[in-house]
Design an enzyme around this catalytic site. Structure first.
Site, PDB file in Angstrom:
ATOM      1  N   LYS A 189     -17.793 -14.310 -11.934  1.00  0.00           N
ATOM      2  CA  LYS A 189     -16.573 -14.224 -11.556  1.00  0.00           C
ATOM      3  C   LYS A 189     -15.690 -15.544 -11.858  1.00  0.00           C
ATOM      4  O   LYS A 189     -16.301 -16.809 -12.046  1.00  0.00           O
ATOM      5  CB  LYS A 189     -16.270 -13.955  -9.875  1.00  0.00           C
ATOM      6  CG  LYS A 189     -16.859 -15.232  -9.109  1.00  0.00           C
ATOM      7  CD  LYS A 189     -15.528 -16.284  -8.867  1.00  0.00           C
ATOM      8  CE  LYS A 189     -16.165 -17.310  -8.079  1.00  0.00           C
ATOM      9  NZ  LYS A 189     -15.343 -18.406  -8.053  1.00  0.00           N
TER      10      LYS A 189
ATOM     11  N   ASP B 270     -19.102 -15.379  -0.802  1.00  0.00           N
ATOM     12  CA  ASP B 270     -18.750 -14.618  -2.244  1.00  0.00           C
ATOM     13  C   ASP B 270     -19.643 -13.547  -2.235  1.00  0.00           C
ATOM     14  O   ASP B 270     -19.210 -12.654  -3.139  1.00  0.00           O
ATOM     15  CB  ASP B 270     -19.006 -15.737  -3.047  1.00  0.00           C
ATOM     16  CG  ASP B 270     -17.976 -16.531  -3.538  1.00  0.00           C
ATOM     17  OD1 ASP B 270     -16.776 -16.272  -3.113  1.00  0.00           O
ATOM     18  OD2 ASP B 270     -18.475 -17.661  -4.260  1.00  0.00           O
TER      19      ASP B 270
END
Length: 291
Positions: free
Chosen positions: A8, A134
């Site tokens: 990401k 996350d």
């Protein structure tokens, strides 16, 4: 089962303050890109977890989030069979790209399928956040507004078509160290997160690029001036803008032209400030799965 766990980047990262529990309150736009680690996972008759990796410096025991994720589900559901995990890492390590979290998320998903645990993605996300902030996002993937400590997620319209050049300098950065040194006060410049969301909704790549901002750069880029230098080089090569991802040190440039992106990538690969560089596109999920 083979899983590709996607990296990401952050199109915007704001830190609102520190909470009493020691975590920081954040508001950020997360985007999955097609750069991935590969995990081959299979059941074994011998109980326990056997983790192997392609990089000798990566731990293959309880220090690894992948191992912790597998162990957590095995203990909760009383799994008596064993698990073999072969992890091939390509996402840069300690680079602000959530590689470890993506790998753990993929293992949670894969074990759920392999052992028939029948957990929904939401239920996996609730378990994942115990291991890392996350991980819930990595289970969801795509273009997402993340709030709280990163676990409150709102799916956004998909990022408009564009190209990202991702460059990793030859040094790691400790996320904990960056947050420990971060100062949020009246002089802090905060990203326009709402403006980025509007630009995404309008399919306006230029509007997204013009609003790229990451408050953690105030710490990491001060410690490592090469980060700003790489961003400048990306803009010279035609990037609409450039930004550090997460706590760094990875830097990405956003391009609306593939040829310019590829040429920038070629130039950066010859730059002494850059260890690795890639061209990647956005993607809508956290991982690909092959049975």
């Amino acid at each position: 089962m083979r899983l590709k766990a996607m990296a990401k980047i952050n199109l915007g990262l704001d830190v609102l303050g520190k909470r009493e529990d020691g975590y920081h309150e954040v508001r950020m736009i997360m985007q999955t890109i097609r750069m991935y680690d590969i995990l081959d996972i299979r059941k074994t008759k011998k109980p326990g977890i056997v983790l192997t990796t392609n990089l000798p410096f990566i731990p293959a025991d309880r220090r690894n989030l992948v191992y912790k994720a597998a162990e957590m589900l095995m203990e909760e559901f009383g799994v008596e069979e064993g698990l073999s995990i072969k992890l091939r890492k390509f996402i840069p390590v300690a680079a602000g790209m959530a590689g470890g979290s993506a790998d753990a998320a993929a293992v949670l998903y894969g074990m759920n399928e392999l052992f028939g645990l029948k957990l929904s993605i939401g239920e996996l996300m609730k378990r994942g956040v115990r291991l890392g902030a996350d991980i819930p996002y990595c289970l969801m993937g795509g273009t997402v507004l993340a709030e709280g400590i990163g676990e409150k997620l709102t799916r956004l319209k998909a990022c408009p078509d564009c190209y990202f050049v991702v460059a990793k300098p030859p040094f790691p950065v400790s996320t904990k160290l960056v947050y420990d040194k971060l100062v949020i006060d009246g002089s802090t410049v905060h990203p326009d997160i709402d403006g980025i969301m509007h630009a995404i909704a309008d399919g306006d790549v230029g509007g997204i690029a013009s609003r790229l901002l990451n408050v953690l750069e105030t710490v990491t880029a001060k410690e490592y001036p090469d980060i700003e230098g790489i961003k400048d080089k990306m803009r010279e090569c035609g990037a609409l803008n450039a930004l550090m991802s997460g706590s760094g040190p990875t830097v990405f440039g956003i391009f609306d032209d593939k040829d310019k992106a590829c040429e920038c990538n070629r130039i950066l690969r010859q730059d002494s400030r850059v260890k690795t560089a890639y061209v990647a596109e956005s993607c809508s999920g956290g991982f690909d799965c092959e049975h």
